[in-house]
Design an enzyme around this catalytic site. Structure first.
Site, PDB file in Angstrom:
ATOM      1  N   GLU A  41       0.880  -1.171   0.000  1.00 31.07           N
ATOM      2  CA  GLU A  41       0.000   0.000   0.000  1.00 31.07           C
ATOM      3  C   GLU A  41       0.915   1.218   0.000  1.00 31.07           C
ATOM      4  O   GLU A  41       1.576   1.510   0.992  1.00 31.07           O
ATOM      5  CB  GLU A  41      -0.896   0.005   1.239  1.00 31.07           C
ATOM      6  N   ARG A  45       1.194  10.256   0.502  1.00 32.63           N
ATOM      7  CA  ARG A  45       1.692  11.331   1.361  1.00 32.63           C
ATOM      8  C   ARG A  45       2.921  12.002   0.762  1.00 32.63           C
ATOM      9  O   ARG A  45       3.493  12.911   1.361  1.00 32.63           O
ATOM     10  CB  ARG A  45       2.017  10.783   2.758  1.00 32.63           C
ATOM     11  N   LYS A 129     -11.208  -0.624   6.652  1.00 31.99           N
ATOM     12  CA  LYS A 129      -9.984  -0.463   7.422  1.00 31.99           C
ATOM     13  C   LYS A 129     -10.377  -0.060   8.847  1.00 31.99           C
ATOM     14  O   LYS A 129     -11.377   0.627   9.048  1.00 31.99           O
ATOM     15  CB  LYS A 129      -9.138   0.635   6.773  1.00 31.99           C
TER      16      LYS A 129
END
Length: 321
Positions: A41, A45, A129
């Site tokens: 993943e 950012r 999640k």
């Protein structure tokens, strides 16, 4: 469950990576795959995220690469264009979720409360999640929330590490855990790919927990099997237990009443998660299994299966702990 999420479930661990330089993507992907986790993943950012995803997916098309920390539709588009197979967001933004559904890409939005889960259900999701996992109550909270939402499954991320990994994965409502302990940013920035590969391999072995279950001995007949088992029992203080096709001396020695698989016998290897062990051994190690030997419980859960190959004259089978 979506096919990509099924694949993630079989892998069991999703490395969460922050890549500052796109050129680090290829050696990182190699290290993860070599270590046994063909999955990542890549968080949005940094400005290098989309290019890093493209490099990984172009060079490792079978690798399950997704985009994390996705906050809006523009990032969804960038992730899809780069080849992402799944989307992860830190929170539940209905607009972003709906956009992913329209684009036919699986999304696991961040949740931490029953209200979040009810929004996810309303949006048609069956996997979310749980973030930040440890800070939001950890496994105990997931179990409490899972009780009324029987069809919802979770992917906890945040504070998951080698010490608590199997505690999470033991709960059947958890499909996989996200974590960064095998891909720390300082090692990525320093280009220490060998260390990342080692940490990845250690994470996989921690998850699977391989250990010797028993050694099987092929006897010519039931009389010989009884004699062998009793001798082991006498010498080592093992209780002898007669079964349908074999006789056990303790739990370490199984003597077959007639010759079975393996020229010399068989070796049983226990694992925490047999389906994940099979996935790892087939996709990473190239091992083949003999499906005709699979044993399942009344619910259809796999309990044991043999490898096709013999090792040193012994057949080898996995056993679910």
């Amino acid at each position: 469950m979506n096919a990509v999420l099924e694949q993630i479930s079989k892998i069991g661990i999703v490395p969460v990576v922050k890549i500052d330089r796109a050129e680090d993507a290829l050696p990182l992907a190699k290290a993860l795959c070599a270590g046994g986790l063909p999955c990542a993943e890549v968080t949005f950012r940094t400005d290098a995220a989309a290019e890093a995803i493209k490099i990984m997916t172009d060079n490792f098309p079978d690798m399950c690469v997704g985009a994390g920390t996705v906050l809006n539709a523009a990032q969804v588009d960038a992730a899809i264009a780069a080849g992402s197979k799944f989307i992860v967001s830190p929170g539940l933004n209905p607009k972003t979720v709906k956009y992913c559904i329209e684009k036919n890409i699986p999304i696991t939005p961040g949740t931490s409360s029953p209200s979040d889960i009810e929004q996810a259900i309303e949006l048609g999701l069956d996997v979310v999640k749980f973030f930040p996992a440890e800070q939001s109550g950890g496994l105990a909270k997931i179990k409490a929330m899972a009780a009324p939402y029987v069809n919802m499954k979770f992917m906890p991320t945040g504070g998951v590490n080698a010490k608590n990994l199997t505690s999470y994965l033991d709960f059947p409502k958890i499909i996989a855990c996200g974590g960064s302990w095998m891909v720390p940013g300082d090692l990525i920035n320093a280009g220490e790919w060998d260390k990342i590969e080692q940490l990845t391999r250690e994470a996989v072995q921690t998850m699977l927990g391989f250990e010797l279950a028993h050694v099987g001995v092929n006897a010519a007949n039931e009389e010989e099997a009884e004699k062998v088992a009793k001798r082991f029992g006498f010498l080592f203080g093992m209780p002898v237990k007669v079964g349908g096709s074999s006789i056990f001396a303790g739990t370490a020695v199984e003597v077959m009443k007639k010759p079975y698989l393996g020229a010399n016998g068989h070796i049983g290897i226990r694992t925490n998660y047999i389906e994940r062990a099979m996935n790892y051994m087939t996709t990473v190690l190239g091992v083949e299994f003999d499906e005709s030997t699979a044993k399942r419980d009344a619910k259809g859960n796999l309990k044991a299966i043999y490898l096709k190959e013999e090792i040193g004259g012994f057949a080898v089978h996995l056993v679910q702990k």
